[in-house]
Design a protein around this motif. Structure first.
Motif, PDB file in Angstrom:
ATOM      1  N   ALA A 190      -1.935   5.345 -16.744  1.00  0.00           N
ATOM      2  CA  ALA A 190      -3.087   6.238 -16.809  1.00  0.00           C
ATOM      3  C   ALA A 190      -4.244   5.661 -17.615  1.00  0.00           C
ATOM      4  N   GLU A 191      -3.964   4.744 -18.541  1.00  0.00           N
ATOM      5  CA  GLU A 191      -5.048   4.161 -19.337  1.00  0.00           C
ATOM      6  C   GLU A 191      -5.945   3.267 -18.494  1.00  0.00           C
ATOM      7  N   GLU A 243      -2.728   6.645 -10.714  1.00  0.00           N
ATOM      8  CA  GLU A 243      -2.339   6.623 -12.127  1.00  0.00           C
ATOM      9  C   GLU A 243      -0.986   5.967 -12.362  1.00  0.00           C
ATOM     10  N   HIS A 244      -0.363   5.451 -11.306  1.00  0.00           N
ATOM     11  CA  HIS A 244       0.887   4.689 -11.410  1.00  0.00           C
ATOM     12  C   HIS A 244       0.677   3.327 -10.758  1.00  0.00           C
ATOM     13  N   SER A 288       0.812  -1.216   0.000  1.00  0.00           N
ATOM     14  CA  SER A 288       0.000   0.000   0.000  1.00  0.00           C
ATOM     15  C   SER A 288       0.846   1.265   0.000  1.00  0.00           C
ATOM     16  N   THR A 289       2.165   1.128   0.013  1.00  0.00           N
ATOM     17  CA  THR A 289       3.032   2.285  -0.197  1.00  0.00           C
ATOM     18  C   THR A 289       2.677   2.972  -1.504  1.00  0.00           C
ATOM     19  N   SER A 290       2.275   2.179  -2.488  1.00  0.00           N
ATOM     20  CA  SER A 290       1.859   2.764  -3.763  1.00  0.00           C
ATOM     21  C   SER A 290       0.618   3.630  -3.597  1.00  0.00           C
ATOM     22  N   MET A 291      -0.277   3.230  -2.694  1.00  0.00           N
ATOM     23  CA  MET A 291      -1.485   4.023  -2.464  1.00  0.00           C
ATOM     24  C   MET A 291      -1.159   5.363  -1.800  1.00  0.00           C
ATOM     25  N   VAL A 292      -0.303   5.352  -0.790  1.00  0.00           N
ATOM     26  CA  VAL A 292      -0.037   6.611  -0.084  1.00  0.00           C
ATOM     27  C   VAL A 292       0.909   7.525  -0.856  1.00  0.00           C
ATOM     28  N   THR A 293       1.613   6.985  -1.854  1.00  0.00           N
ATOM     29  CA  THR A 293       2.536   7.829  -2.628  1.00  0.00           C
ATOM     30  C   THR A 293       2.068   8.094  -4.055  1.00  0.00           C
ATOM     31  N   ASN A 294       1.137   7.295  -4.588  1.00  0.00           N
ATOM     32  CA  ASN A 294       0.708   7.467  -5.974  1.00  0.00           C
ATOM     33  C   ASN A 294      -0.744   7.894  -6.140  1.00  0.00           C
ATOM     34  N   TRP A 295      -1.485   7.980  -5.066  1.00  0.00           N
ATOM     35  CA  TRP A 295      -2.898   8.351  -5.148  1.00  0.00           C
ATOM     36  C   TRP A 295      -3.019   9.869  -5.152  1.00  0.00           C
TER      37      TRP A 295
END
Length: 284
Positions: A258-259, A201-202, A188-195
């Protein structure tokens, strides 16, 4: 419905609906994959009888989409020494590797006498009235710029993000260990850094987690500490913490997707959904 990421099928793991990604209906998310790999690594060290070791680094490469199909994990001891053990793991489907991981386990010892700088304080946990201390499964909580809200749609913004989560069992017949809890939540690091303001979108291609200690209980938080983004490649860093304070750091590398953006104004979690992935709370 089984409240675990997988059910056991012989020597394999069959994903449940809780393992399904929002990127694609036939794709597993990294939280489930990371948990399964961490479980395999920890079990291999236990087989060695090395109860004197603690996981200090965990790295996952997510290099192929993992389908919602039967998978198997294999492990290999790279090096076992008096003060460390390095183990690799692979997750395979139909004889093809879709993810791999490695973990470094270090021997616990007495602290040194000298003083070294460390930052003070720790990220705030959500208030107890919103997130009472529990091991029962519930939907992850998020905060944007320090404001906690149960609605995912409320966090569709460019604010600084923190999450608080309860570790989900990899298989229903066993409670997740503290290491497996931390390793699965680390995705979930992706959620807190990419949201951001348009959704997520990443998509992250890896996870690295380093721990000074294991979490206490099954609740773990992540708070974004840094993000760098150029030419469709993003690197995000977060602090790992529990109710007692900071325990480590996570880093993810991500590529633009992004798609197939995950828009949480569309996929907002709510209490009426028949799918447990979209409920605000559920019993363990």
């Amino acid at each position: 419905m089984t409240l675990s990421f997988f059910t056991s099928r012989g020597d394999g793991l069959l994903p449940t609906d809780l393992a399904r990604s929002l990127w694609s209906e036939d794709q597993m998310h990294g939280v489930a994959l990371s948990g399964a790999l961490a479980r395999a690594l920890e079990r291999r060290v236990a087989e060695l009888g090395r109860d004197d070791l603690r996981p200090a680094r965990f790295t996952v490469d997510l290099f192929r989409p993992a389908a919602m199909e039967l998978c198997r994990t294999t492990t290999r001891v790279v090096r076992e020494g008096r003060r460390l053990c390095l183990v690799d793991a692979s997750l395979e489907q139909d004889g093809q590797r879709v993810a791999r991981a490695s973990a470094l386990f270090l021997k616990v010892s007495d602290p040194v006498a000298g003083s070294v700088w460390e930052p003070t304080g720790a990220p705030d946990v959500p208030p107890l009235e919103l997130a009472p201390s529990t091991e029962k499964l519930r939907v992850p909580l998020f905060a944007s710029d320090g404001v906690w809200d149960e609605s995912f749609a409320a966090h569709q913004n460019d604010g600084h993000k923190t999450t608080w989560q309860v570790g989900v069992p990899v298989v229903p017949e066993e409670a997740p260990s503290p290491f497996v809890v931390a390793a699965s939540v680390a995705d979930s690091t992706s959620m807190v850094t990419n949201w951001g303001s348009n959704g997520v979108e990443h998509i992250n291609t890896d996870i690295t987690m380093v721990l000074a200690r294991l979490p206490v209980g099954r609740e773990v938080g992540l708070s974004a500490t840094d993000r760098v983004n150029h030419d469709g490649i993003a690197v995000g860093t977060a602090t790992v913490f529990d109710r007692q304070g900071r325990i480590g750091t996570t880093v993810v590398s991500s590529i633009a997707n992004a798609e197939r953006t995950v828009d949480f104004e569309v996929h907002d979690f709510n209490g009426d959904s028949p799918n447990p992935r979209f409920r605000r709370s559920s019993g363990a």
